[in-house]
Scaffold this motif. Structure first.
Motif, mmCIF file in Angstrom:
data_model
loop_
_atom_site.group_PDB
_atom_site.id
_atom_site.type_symbol
_atom_site.label_atom_id
_atom_site.label_comp_id
_atom_site.label_asym_id
_atom_site.label_seq_id
_atom_site.Cartn_x
_atom_site.Cartn_y
_atom_site.Cartn_z
ATOM 1 N N LYS A 2 0.846 -1.184 0.000
ATOM 2 C CA LYS A 2 0.000 0.000 0.000
ATOM 3 C C LYS A 2 0.891 1.247 0.000
ATOM 4 C CE LYS A 2 -4.099 1.897 1.890
ATOM 5 N NZ LYS A 2 -5.339 1.634 2.549
ATOM 6 N N PHE A 3 0.556 2.203 -0.829
ATOM 7 C CA PHE A 3 1.326 3.432 -0.944
ATOM 8 C C PHE A 3 0.688 4.528 -0.098
ATOM 9 C CE2 PHE A 3 2.374 1.010 -4.661
ATOM 10 C CZ PHE A 3 3.722 1.240 -4.842
ATOM 11 N N ILE A 4 1.513 5.385 0.461
ATOM 12 C CA ILE A 4 1.051 6.529 1.247
ATOM 13 C C ILE A 4 1.154 7.766 0.365
ATOM 14 C CG2 ILE A 4 1.511 7.974 3.262
ATOM 15 C CD1 ILE A 4 2.752 5.446 4.557
ATOM 16 N N LEU A 5 0.087 8.527 0.299
ATOM 17 C CA LEU A 5 0.067 9.737 -0.520
ATOM 18 C C LEU A 5 0.318 10.956 0.348
ATOM 19 C CD1 LEU A 5 -3.133 8.981 -2.636
ATOM 20 C CD2 LEU A 5 -0.767 8.439 -3.192
ATOM 21 N N ASN A 6 1.195 11.817 -0.117
ATOM 22 C CA ASN A 6 1.428 13.121 0.509
ATOM 23 C C ASN A 6 1.030 14.181 -0.504
ATOM 24 O OD1 ASN A 6 2.666 12.267 3.017
ATOM 25 N ND2 ASN A 6 4.374 11.592 1.754
ATOM 26 N N LEU A 35 -7.484 8.386 -6.352
ATOM 27 C CA LEU A 35 -6.527 8.374 -5.241
ATOM 28 C C LEU A 35 -6.515 7.017 -4.545
ATOM 29 C CD1 LEU A 35 -7.132 11.941 -3.779
ATOM 30 C CD2 LEU A 35 -5.170 11.162 -5.137
ATOM 31 N N LYS A 36 -7.682 6.400 -4.450
ATOM 32 C CA LYS A 36 -7.764 5.059 -3.850
ATOM 33 C C LYS A 36 -6.968 4.067 -4.690
ATOM 34 C CE LYS A 36 -11.052 1.480 -2.557
ATOM 35 N NZ LYS A 36 -12.445 1.057 -2.628
ATOM 36 N N LEU A 38 -4.489 4.770 -6.638
ATOM 37 C CA LEU A 38 -3.069 5.097 -6.494
ATOM 38 C C LEU A 38 -2.470 4.503 -5.226
ATOM 39 C CD1 LEU A 38 -2.798 8.791 -7.734
ATOM 40 C CD2 LEU A 38 -1.710 6.785 -8.731
ATOM 41 N N THR A 39 -3.224 4.469 -4.149
ATOM 42 C CA THR A 39 -2.684 3.901 -2.910
ATOM 43 C C THR A 39 -2.554 2.377 -3.007
ATOM 44 O OG1 THR A 39 -4.845 3.694 -1.834
ATOM 45 C CG2 THR A 39 -3.605 5.726 -1.438
ATOM 46 N N GLN A 40 -3.406 1.767 -3.798
ATOM 47 C CA GLN A 40 -3.402 0.310 -3.916
ATOM 48 C C GLN A 40 -2.479 -0.184 -5.026
ATOM 49 O OE1 GLN A 40 -7.555 -0.460 -4.489
ATOM 50 N NE2 GLN A 40 -8.038 -0.137 -2.342
ATOM 51 N N PRO A 42 -0.517 1.968 -8.263
ATOM 52 C CA PRO A 42 -0.344 3.103 -9.179
ATOM 53 C C PRO A 42 -0.345 2.711 -10.659
ATOM 54 C CG PRO A 42 1.266 3.200 -7.408
ATOM 55 C CD PRO A 42 0.576 1.867 -7.304
ATOM 56 N N TYR A 82 7.334 9.123 -6.998
ATOM 57 C CA TYR A 82 7.611 8.214 -5.895
ATOM 58 C C TYR A 82 8.663 8.835 -4.997
ATOM 59 C CZ TYR A 82 5.164 4.697 -8.657
ATOM 60 O OH TYR A 82 4.209 4.015 -9.362
#
Length: 87
Positions: A2-6, A35-36, A38-40, A42, A82
């Motif tokens: 899982k990616f964290i978005l800033n 965005l969902k 992208l977190t799961q 990209p 990234y």
């Protein structure tokens, strides 16, 4: 993974404005969905993620573009890079 978005301040303001604008409800919902993804993942097929060659990140990172909307005039896109991996 899982990616964290800033988000940048500009992105935060844009999201807030879209959320508060009842006329942009459809666009806001599409952005949240993107965005969902992208977190799961990209590289999710519906995002059509690809390198955006005209920009670089703050330290020279490759910038990627993901589609929020397609076949729409002035369609929304999300640009990202990234960052360092934090475990």
């Amino acid at each position: 993974m899982k990616f964290i978005l800033n988000f940048t301040l500009t992105a935060k303001k844009t999201l807030k404005n879209l959320k508060e604008n009842t006329g942009k409800k459809k666009q806001y919902k599409a952005i949240v969905k993107t965005l969902k993804y992208l977190t799961q993942n990209p590289r999710h097929p519906s995002l059509h993620t690809h390198i955006y060659h005209s920009l670089q990140g703050p330290s020279g990172e490759k910038i990627f573009e993901a589609y929020v909307e397609q076949s729409t005039s002035a369609a929304y896109r999300i640009f990202f890079y990234y960052g360092p991996c934090k475990v």
